[in-house]
Structure formats: structure tokens, C-alpha cells
Design a protein around this motif. Sequence first.
Motif, mmCIF file in Angstrom:
data_model
loop_
_atom_site.group_PDB
_atom_site.id
_atom_site.type_symbol
_atom_site.label_atom_id
_atom_site.label_comp_id
_atom_site.label_asym_id
_atom_site.label_seq_id
_atom_site.Cartn_x
_atom_site.Cartn_y
_atom_site.Cartn_z
ATOM 1 N N ASP B 1 0.913 -1.234 -0.031
ATOM 2 C CA ASP B 1 -0.041 0.154 0.164
ATOM 3 C C ASP B 1 0.764 1.090 0.042
ATOM 4 O O ASP B 1 1.772 1.519 0.932
ATOM 5 C CB ASP B 1 -0.881 -0.017 1.356
ATOM 6 N N SER B 2 0.577 1.966 -0.964
ATOM 7 C CA SER B 2 1.665 3.233 -1.338
ATOM 8 C C SER B 2 1.079 4.600 -0.297
ATOM 9 O O SER B 2 1.981 5.184 0.015
ATOM 10 C CB SER B 2 1.437 3.898 -2.563
ATOM 11 N N GLY B 3 -0.107 4.310 0.278
ATOM 12 C CA GLY B 3 -0.647 5.422 0.906
ATOM 13 C C GLY B 3 -1.215 6.726 0.463
ATOM 14 O O GLY B 3 -1.815 7.349 0.893
ATOM 15 N N VAL B 4 -1.204 6.506 -1.041
ATOM 16 C CA VAL B 4 -1.900 7.300 -1.933
ATOM 17 C C VAL B 4 -3.260 6.482 -2.354
ATOM 18 O O VAL B 4 -3.233 5.438 -2.900
ATOM 19 C CB VAL B 4 -1.072 7.479 -3.336
ATOM 20 N N THR B 5 -4.436 7.165 -2.040
ATOM 21 C CA THR B 5 -5.540 6.754 -2.482
ATOM 22 C C THR B 5 -6.221 7.331 -3.541
ATOM 23 O O THR B 5 -6.360 8.616 -3.649
ATOM 24 C CB THR B 5 -6.533 6.888 -1.099
ATOM 25 N N GLN B 6 -6.890 6.815 -4.529
ATOM 26 C CA GLN B 6 -7.587 6.979 -5.747
ATOM 27 C C GLN B 6 -8.951 6.623 -5.739
ATOM 28 O O GLN B 6 -9.094 5.288 -5.516
ATOM 29 C CB GLN B 6 -6.868 7.022 -7.130
ATOM 30 N N THR B 7 -9.750 7.466 -6.131
ATOM 31 C CA THR B 7 -11.389 6.855 -6.243
ATOM 32 C C THR B 7 -11.878 7.599 -7.459
ATOM 33 O O THR B 7 -11.432 8.706 -7.754
ATOM 34 C CB THR B 7 -12.074 7.110 -5.067
ATOM 35 N N PRO B 8 -12.853 6.815 -8.161
ATOM 36 C CA PRO B 8 -13.126 5.375 -7.771
ATOM 37 C C PRO B 8 -12.047 4.673 -8.828
ATOM 38 O O PRO B 8 -11.125 5.456 -9.358
ATOM 39 C CB PRO B 8 -14.409 5.530 -8.661
ATOM 40 N N LYS B 9 -12.048 3.219 -8.585
ATOM 41 C CA LYS B 9 -11.029 2.335 -9.209
ATOM 42 C C LYS B 9 -11.389 2.224 -10.727
ATOM 43 O O LYS B 9 -10.724 2.227 -11.571
ATOM 44 C CB LYS B 9 -11.150 1.137 -8.471
ATOM 45 N N HIS B 10 -12.888 2.254 -11.179
ATOM 46 C CA HIS B 10 -13.213 2.014 -12.307
ATOM 47 C C HIS B 10 -14.331 3.223 -12.722
ATOM 48 O O HIS B 10 -15.019 3.533 -11.688
ATOM 49 C CB HIS B 10 -13.613 0.754 -12.551
#
Lengths: 113, 112
Positions: B1-10
Amino acid sequence: SQQGEEDPQALSIQEGENATMNCSYKTSINNLQWYRQNSGRGLVHLILIRSNEREKHSGRLRVTLDTSKKSSSLLITASRAADTASYFCATESGGTSYGKLTFGQGTILTVHP
Amino acid sequence: DSGVTQTPKHLITATGQRVTLRCSPRSGDLSVYWYQQSLDQGLQFLIQYYNGEERAKGNILERFSAQQFPDLHSELNLSSLELGDSALYFCASIREGNTEAFFGQGTRLTVV
């Protein structure tokens, strides 16, 4: 636009063999980094080499940098099936471009068990 | 887990529509970088924000815009979508004084 070229575009080897990937770039750089990407997922940083360094090691990874030829190579020794992924070199030029990465086209590595 | 969160996945959307991609950088990182990965163009830098301000622009279309909010999360807005905008969109964050980038898992955008 891409900074440069990576070769080979694809590499297929057996487990236990070494894998060598090459990267060329066009402009002066602050550092060059290698990243790994597993099938369309996020990129993972592997190793960074600064412009004043010629060689660096990290575990089974060895990277070299030749700034006179504007080229770098990544060697993965004793490869494993889990090393199967795409590998990208990326250059960072510092200054006003601090942190901005310019990526190569990548090498797809397949390691057969 | 990089600690960077992206949403949405798709994300699947139709041509002409507008979408917003969201990115939360690693805790403590002030910089956010957006990249686009497509089969024909490879990985391309789009835009960078640092502590709420735009720092650098790359090959970002005029139909695309971004911003970084006071809590340091960033949003990439893509409008008047075309089929060719289908790609993986990544954000990355970098710690002050370092140059190692930590990437999120990306948002896969499909325009139909």
C-alpha cells in the motif's frame, strides 16, 4: 512526449536467469528512477540513481547510469516468477520540473517458472 | 500500500460527459502529480499541485482541469469526454526533499 526508449519492449526468461533492461533518455537529468507495474495497477518505485552516480544496488537489483550516453540499465538477478511485470525508467530533471517524471515506454518482463 | 488513495477505481461513462477523479496523497505530502497512461501515449505527466497551487503543467488538454484543496486532496476534472480519453489515470505524491514518487492504484476510465 516520452523521454526516450526502453529496450527490449518485451523480455521472456526462465526463473533463475538474469534480466537486463535498457533505457535511453534525451535531456540532462537530476536523477533516473525505475518503477515496476503489475498488470495495470499502480507503479512501485524500485530504485533511484542520481546523475553523479554510476552504479547502485538494491537487493537483486543493479542499476547503472551513463550520463555521457544518456542511458541506464536495470539488471534483475536470479529472477523469479513474481518478477513478471512491466518495468519503466523515469527521469527527473529537477529545477522547475522538480518531481515531474518523464517515463519511457517500458519493458514487459515475463519470467517462466 | 503506497498510502496514496484514488477513487473511483473504475469509471465507465459516455462521450460528452464530465467526470471527476479524486486523489488523496500520503499523509504529510504536499505535492500531487497526475499522470495519464494509455496504450498509444504511454505514461504522460499531466499536472502538478503543491500545497494548493498549480506548479507545473504537462500534456494536459484544455478540457481537463485539476485543483488541490486545503486538506491536500486533489481532483482531476475531465469534461467533454472523447473515446480517446479512455486511459488509466494515476496520481502520485512526493515527500518534501525527496524525489521518489508514491503512486495510487489508478482510476481506469472507459469512455463509450
